[in-house]
Design an enzyme around this catalytic site. Sequence first.
Site, mmCIF file in Angstrom:
data_model
loop_
_atom_site.group_PDB
_atom_site.id
_atom_site.type_symbol
_atom_site.label_atom_id
_atom_site.label_comp_id
_atom_site.label_asym_id
_atom_site.label_seq_id
_atom_site.Cartn_x
_atom_site.Cartn_y
_atom_site.Cartn_z
ATOM 1 N N LYS A 174 0.870 -1.193 0.000
ATOM 2 C CA LYS A 174 0.000 0.000 0.000
ATOM 3 C C LYS A 174 0.896 1.228 0.000
ATOM 4 O O LYS A 174 1.421 1.640 1.028
ATOM 5 C CB LYS A 174 -0.891 -0.006 1.247
ATOM 6 C CG LYS A 174 -2.238 0.631 1.056
ATOM 7 C CD LYS A 174 -2.303 2.137 0.986
ATOM 8 C CE LYS A 174 -2.015 2.948 2.197
ATOM 9 N NZ LYS A 174 -1.808 4.378 1.804
ATOM 10 N N GLU A 248 9.068 0.978 11.164
ATOM 11 C CA GLU A 248 10.127 1.975 10.925
ATOM 12 C C GLU A 248 9.466 3.329 11.093
ATOM 13 O O GLU A 248 8.685 3.748 10.231
ATOM 14 C CB GLU A 248 10.691 1.823 9.504
ATOM 15 C CG GLU A 248 11.381 0.501 9.223
ATOM 16 C CD GLU A 248 12.720 0.371 9.917
ATOM 17 O OE1 GLU A 248 13.209 1.360 10.495
ATOM 18 O OE2 GLU A 248 13.278 -0.733 9.881
ATOM 19 N N CYS A 282 13.283 10.568 7.782
ATOM 20 C CA CYS A 282 13.180 10.060 9.151
ATOM 21 C C CYS A 282 14.524 10.228 9.842
ATOM 22 O O CYS A 282 14.610 10.416 11.049
ATOM 23 C CB CYS A 282 12.775 8.597 9.129
ATOM 24 S SG CYS A 282 13.789 7.619 8.025
ATOM 25 N N GLU A 379 9.577 15.727 15.982
ATOM 26 C CA GLU A 379 9.982 15.552 14.577
ATOM 27 C C GLU A 379 9.229 16.579 13.726
ATOM 28 O O GLU A 379 8.001 16.591 13.718
ATOM 29 C CB GLU A 379 9.640 14.137 14.100
ATOM 30 C CG GLU A 379 10.072 13.878 12.669
ATOM 31 C CD GLU A 379 9.684 12.494 12.163
ATOM 32 O OE1 GLU A 379 8.511 12.113 12.306
ATOM 33 O OE2 GLU A 379 10.575 11.813 11.616
HETATM 34 P P1 NAD Z 1 1.938 8.286 7.818
HETATM 35 O O1 NAD Z 1 2.084 7.452 9.033
HETATM 36 O O2 NAD Z 1 0.954 9.374 7.812
HETATM 37 O O3 NAD Z 1 1.564 7.351 6.559
HETATM 38 C C1 NAD Z 1 2.315 6.197 6.246
HETATM 39 C C2 NAD Z 1 1.428 5.229 5.500
HETATM 40 O O4 NAD Z 1 0.409 4.762 6.388
HETATM 41 C C3 NAD Z 1 0.714 5.829 4.290
HETATM 42 O O5 NAD Z 1 0.689 4.870 3.250
HETATM 43 C C4 NAD Z 1 -0.696 6.066 4.823
HETATM 44 O O6 NAD Z 1 -1.702 6.067 3.835
HETATM 45 C C5 NAD Z 1 -0.866 4.885 5.751
HETATM 46 N N1 NAD Z 1 -1.895 5.068 6.791
HETATM 47 C C6 NAD Z 1 -2.446 6.224 7.254
HETATM 48 N N2 NAD Z 1 -3.336 5.960 8.229
HETATM 49 C C7 NAD Z 1 -3.352 4.611 8.390
HETATM 50 C C8 NAD Z 1 -4.047 3.729 9.270
HETATM 51 N N3 NAD Z 1 -4.925 4.180 10.176
HETATM 52 N N4 NAD Z 1 -3.785 2.407 9.192
HETATM 53 C C9 NAD Z 1 -2.875 1.919 8.305
HETATM 54 N N5 NAD Z 1 -2.199 2.698 7.439
HETATM 55 C C10 NAD Z 1 -2.425 4.036 7.480
HETATM 56 O O7 NAD Z 1 3.411 8.806 7.478
HETATM 57 P P2 NAD Z 1 3.874 9.772 6.311
HETATM 58 O O8 NAD Z 1 3.437 11.167 6.620
HETATM 59 O O9 NAD Z 1 3.488 9.172 5.011
HETATM 60 O O10 NAD Z 1 5.475 9.654 6.440
HETATM 61 C C11 NAD Z 1 6.244 10.435 7.308
HETATM 62 C C12 NAD Z 1 6.631 9.638 8.534
HETATM 63 O O11 NAD Z 1 7.290 8.434 8.156
HETATM 64 C C13 NAD Z 1 7.631 10.395 9.396
HETATM 65 O O12 NAD Z 1 7.283 10.262 10.758
HETATM 66 C C14 NAD Z 1 8.945 9.682 9.123
HETATM 67 O O13 NAD Z 1 9.903 9.790 10.144
HETATM 68 C C15 NAD Z 1 8.483 8.273 8.913
HETATM 69 N N6 NAD Z 1 9.483 7.509 8.155
HETATM 70 C C16 NAD Z 1 10.274 6.602 8.804
HETATM 71 C C17 NAD Z 1 11.263 5.909 8.120
HETATM 72 C C18 NAD Z 1 12.159 4.913 8.828
HETATM 73 O O14 NAD Z 1 12.828 4.146 8.141
HETATM 74 N N7 NAD Z 1 12.213 4.893 10.147
HETATM 75 C C19 NAD Z 1 11.441 6.133 6.764
HETATM 76 C C20 NAD Z 1 10.626 7.057 6.117
HETATM 77 C C21 NAD Z 1 9.647 7.756 6.829
#
Ligand code: NAD
Length: 476
Positions: A174, A248, A282, A379
């Site tokens: 997804k 992650e 991240c 963050e």
């Molecule tokens: P997000 O958590 O808003 O979304 C991530 C994914 O989850 C998207 O595909 C979204 O559609 C989905 N999602 C949203 N609500 C959901 C739910 N209730 N149930 C299941 N899936 C759901 O994150 P974002 O804004 O897309 O990304 C930024 C975040 O990701 C930052 O906090 C960043 O630090 C983190 N990140 C971490 C790493 C790592 O390797 N640690 C790498 C990249 C990004």
Amino acid sequence: MTTSHYIAGHWVEGQGSDCISVNDPALGQPFAELMAASVSQVDQAVAAARSALPAWKSTCASERAAFLRGFAEQLGQRREALVTVQMRNNGKPRHEAEIDLDDAIATFGYYADLAEQLPSKNRTVPLAAPGFTARTRLEPVGVVGLIVPWNFPLVTSAWKLAPALAAGCTVVLKPSEVTPLIEQAYGQIADALGLPAGVLNIVNGKAETGAALSNHNGLDKLSFTGSNSVGSQVMRSASAQCRPVTLELGGKSAIVVFDDCDVDQAVEWIVAGISWNAGQMCSATSRLLVQDGIADALLPRLQAALENLRVGNPLTEEVDMGPLTSQAQWLKVASYFATAREEGLQCLAGGHALDREGWFVSPTLYTDVPKDSRLWTEEIFGPVLCARRFATEEQAIAEANDSRFGLVATVCSADLERAERVADALEVGHVWINSVQAVFVETSWGGTKGSGIGRELGPWGLSAYQSVKHVTRCLG
Ligand code: NAD
């Protein structure tokens, strides 16, 4: 786009209720739209992955390796299209989009190598007790849900897809609703290679689609990359079904600069750690800890370097930094600028959105930021750097570790013994010494504390999709 979901080897139209707008952040305008998958299409994708599992996990590992090499090759053949989509939809400068693509290619190649070595990993286990033999088998975990964010979509998906397929798992991916186009390439490549139907499925959508996947009782595991708030929900779904999860999550990482550094070199590492991908990493090293003896020389040069970054539209200008990827992220970063003004923080560079179309902000530096400031602890996910001074090595380590996150850190010092000692003392998953954030597929990725559970990349990334079975036989 009409057929934007890849289910059971077919491209299908979304039947969900959400319409997803795909934006060009440099213009702040949409350039494509697609309908999200419905909950029943998520069911179909999981069912397709389930029915493809027995045959896929029984293929010999070298056959799976050949498919992975095919992915690497075909990604390379689509280079210009994939680089352009990332520039247009993510706002990445060309050189960053190129590096992301090369990272994804290297990831598929690496896990093809590991897949080929899999048969040799099943071995006899010597037992102290007489009368028995035992052997191990590394088996695929099964059907895996993969949920990814928008900041490094090609790479993050590769880090999950390649080891999962190598292990013999079947998957439902997804992508983020912010960047739903780039991962279409993985479905197109699966088609072109003749990957058996159902081994790789892609469903696009927003939170509802993500929740339908993470709550699905047809999964054996879920691997999630994203924010801590959604990560908690994903973990709750996993706990409700008592099944494994890899998380992650976010970070608020430190870069520690000691007195003995070359100032210009240190400035280069600091700027890279906060401006790459417009700080939407991240692993952004957004907390600068600078030793007293070098701070007065370093901070003005850092200010100049941030102010000199060329910020603009990667498709039409020579840029070092593009826009933020979404309007939501732009508004979030702007809200931290407002908080900084309310808190009376000292702003040495930036601190505002750019007065032009699109979702641009200026590279920003706040100094002497109090430890309890929200800008020091939370963050932000933008090019916003907060600095504090320190006197001793012990103080630097304590301040760096004083965070609920523990993803990465960077240590800059000419004294390599000290740098190694500090690296060992930092409570994070990955440390760079005197370097930009070079990530190699052979090393691991993942965090401690609130930054997540589990590791990706390297052999650990493969283990995340494997289950160990022992077969013990009585010789009786
Ligand atoms: P997000 O958590 O808003 O979304 C991530 C994914 O989850 C998207 O595909 C979204 O559609 C989905 N999602 C949203 N609500 C959901 C739910 N209730 N149930 C299941 N899936 C759901 O994150 P974002 O804004 O897309 O990304 C930024 C975040 O990701 C930052 O906090 C960043 O630090 C983190 N990140 C971490 C790493 C790592 O390797 N640690 C790498 C990249 C990004």
